[in-house]
Design a protein around this motif. Structure first.
Motif, PDB file in Angstrom:
ATOM      1  N   ILE A   1      46.690  26.924  10.880  1.00 21.30           N
ATOM      2  CA  ILE A   1      45.320  26.447  11.028  1.00 21.30           C
ATOM      3  C   ILE A   1      44.442  27.293  10.101  1.00 21.30           C
ATOM      4  N   ASP A   2      43.801  26.599   9.154  1.00 18.19           N
ATOM      5  CA  ASP A   2      43.075  27.262   8.058  1.00 18.19           C
ATOM      6  C   ASP A   2      41.596  27.406   8.404  1.00 18.19           C
ATOM      7  N   ASP A   3      40.935  28.334   7.738  1.00 17.57           N
ATOM      8  CA  ASP A   3      39.494  28.548   7.914  1.00 17.57           C
ATOM      9  C   ASP A   3      39.145  28.736   9.383  1.00 17.57           C
ATOM     10  N   PHE A   4      39.988  29.444  10.100  1.00 18.23           N
ATOM     11  CA  PHE A   4      39.765  29.568  11.535  1.00 18.23           C
ATOM     12  C   PHE A   4      38.462  30.305  11.815  1.00 18.23           C
TER      13      PHE A   4
ATOM     14  N   ILE B   1      42.280  33.559   9.283  1.00 15.97           N
ATOM     15  CA  ILE B   1      40.875  33.918   9.532  1.00 15.97           C
ATOM     16  C   ILE B   1      40.074  33.674   8.267  1.00 15.97           C
ATOM     17  N   ASP B   2      39.039  32.889   8.381  1.00 24.53           N
ATOM     18  CA  ASP B   2      38.255  32.519   7.204  1.00 24.53           C
ATOM     19  C   ASP B   2      37.654  33.753   6.526  1.00 24.53           C
ATOM     20  N   LYS B   3      37.583  33.677   5.195  1.00 25.70           N
ATOM     21  CA  LYS B   3      37.128  34.854   4.442  1.00 25.70           C
ATOM     22  C   LYS B   3      35.672  35.194   4.715  1.00 25.70           C
ATOM     23  N   SER B   4      34.909  34.230   5.186  1.00 25.53           N
ATOM     24  CA  SER B   4      33.506  34.548   5.483  1.00 25.53           C
ATOM     25  C   SER B   4      33.399  35.614   6.578  1.00 25.53           C
TER      26      SER B   4
ATOM     27  N   ALA C   1      44.640  37.157   7.355  1.00 30.67           N
ATOM     28  CA  ALA C   1      43.211  37.334   7.101  1.00 30.67           C
ATOM     29  C   ALA C   1      42.983  37.098   5.617  1.00 30.67           C
ATOM     30  N   GLU C   2      42.092  36.174   5.275  1.00 33.79           N
ATOM     31  CA  GLU C   2      41.861  35.911   3.847  1.00 33.79           C
ATOM     32  C   GLU C   2      40.600  36.595   3.348  1.00 33.79           C
ATOM     33  N   GLY C   3      40.509  36.752   2.036  1.00 32.90           N
ATOM     34  CA  GLY C   3      39.328  37.371   1.445  1.00 32.90           C
ATOM     35  C   GLY C   3      39.298  38.883   1.576  1.00 32.90           C
TER      36      GLY C   3
HETATM   37 CA    CA Z   1      39.163  29.807   3.839  1.00 35.64          CA
END
Ligand code: CA
Ligand code: C2E
Ligand code: CA
Ligand code: CA
Length: 276
Positions: free
Chosen positions: A178-181, A201-204, A235-237
């Motif tokens: 599941i992307d951009d969680f 986990i979304d990079k924001s 965790a992205e970003g």
């Molecule tokens: Ca993302």
């Protein structure tokens, strides 16, 4: 091109028309890009937090425009989604990622897994399960090497249908992410029913770590939630050592970001993996 005053209505209309024709041009260009093989995939390593080693890669599409150079996906994916072209683009991406991965396996340089993004429209497309099955079959890639990233909002727009599709995809043996969680207001009840393997986990949310207390709290909460639900986490970003240490202390499984590497063309990715 938003405006509120009455005297600006004309300017607004003109802006709308320009926007529409720019969109039209872009769409026509994208159709040609598909015919002329102007799309390419770059691959970003996904890193195990505990030891800093790659556990897989995410395939990210780019458009190599003959005049305008390399166009990032944010500039054409939303448009493709809007016009429906995303189905063809997504089909190409899926086949190319599987083909490349199978090729890397033959060469003995393959990462453990490749993750492919499925757009919302692609995910609700009637044939999505068949398309994934056929991409695997054509390439000879085993399903366990492929992960599909589906955004939280795509899953939630039609949670019931989404659940069925996920089960069918799961039945093929692919991994489900599941992307951009955190950005899409998931119902936790649904999340538990979905046969997911991983949560991204979304990079924001990473952007404010470790300076902003609220972001720290949020990321920590998501990590706890994932652990409770026995989901792996990416965790992205991740851009700084401080963010990496933060994730390490909280036992986050994996991460992805410029701290390690941006998305790279296939040949550069292989060189990067070798140097590790
Ligand atoms: Ca993302
Ligand atoms: P995404 O799936 O959330 O992918 C992560 C994006 O974050 C990628 O941008 C990646 O290059 C970028 N990124 C990686 N590390 C960092 C970092 O440390 N800091 C920051 N600020 N950004 C980082 P990219 O490649 O421009 O892709 C943007 C979005 O376009 C993707 O977001 C995804 O939603 C979409 N996209 C890309 N390729 C595909 C595709 O093949 N199919 C579909 N449907 N969507 C795609
Ligand atoms: Ca993604
Ligand atoms: Ca995204």
């Amino acid at each position: 091109a938003k405006s509120s005053g009455r005297d600006q209505v004309c300017g607004y209309d003109r802006a709308m028309t320009e926007e529409a024709s720019a969109r039209f041009e872009m769409e026509r260009g994208l159709r040609k890009a598909l015919e002329n093989a102007e799309l390419e995939l770059h691959y970003q390593p996904i890193i195990r937090v505990s030891n800093g080693r790659a556990i897989g890669v995410e395939a990210l599409v780019r458009w190599r425009h003959p005049e305008r150079g390399l166009i990032p996906p944010d500039r054409f994916i939303p448009l493709a989604e809007h016009s429906g072209l995303i189905v063809q683009v997504g089909h190409w991406v899926l086949n190319e990622a599987c083909r490349q991965m199978a090729q890397w396996e033959l060469e003995g340089v393959a990462p453990e897994r490749v993750a492919v993004n499925l757009s919302p429209r692609q995910f609700v497309h009637l044939d999505v399960v068949e398309l994934v099955r056929s991409a695997l079959q054509k390439s000879g890639l085993s399903a366990s090497k492929l992960e599909l990233e589906i955004t939280e909002s795509a899953l939630m727009t039609s949670a019931h249908q989404g659940e069925q599709t996920l089960h069918q995809l799961k039945g093929l043996g692919v991994g489900l992410v599941i992307d951009d969680f955190g950005t899409g207001y998931s119902s936790l009840a649904y999340l538990r029913r979905f046969p997911l393997d991983k949560l991204k986990i979304d990079k924001s949310f990473l952007a404010g770590v470790p300076e902003r207390a609220e972001d720290n709290q949020l990321v920590t909460t998501i990590l706890d939630l994932a652990a409770n639900m026995r989901l792996n986490v990416v965790a992205e970003g991740v851009e700084t050592d401080a963010q990496w240490r933060f994730l390490k202390e909280r036992h986050c499984g994996a991460c992805q970001g410029y701290l390690f590497s941006p998305a790279l063309p296939a040949a550069e990715l292989v060189a990067w993996l070798r140097e590790q």
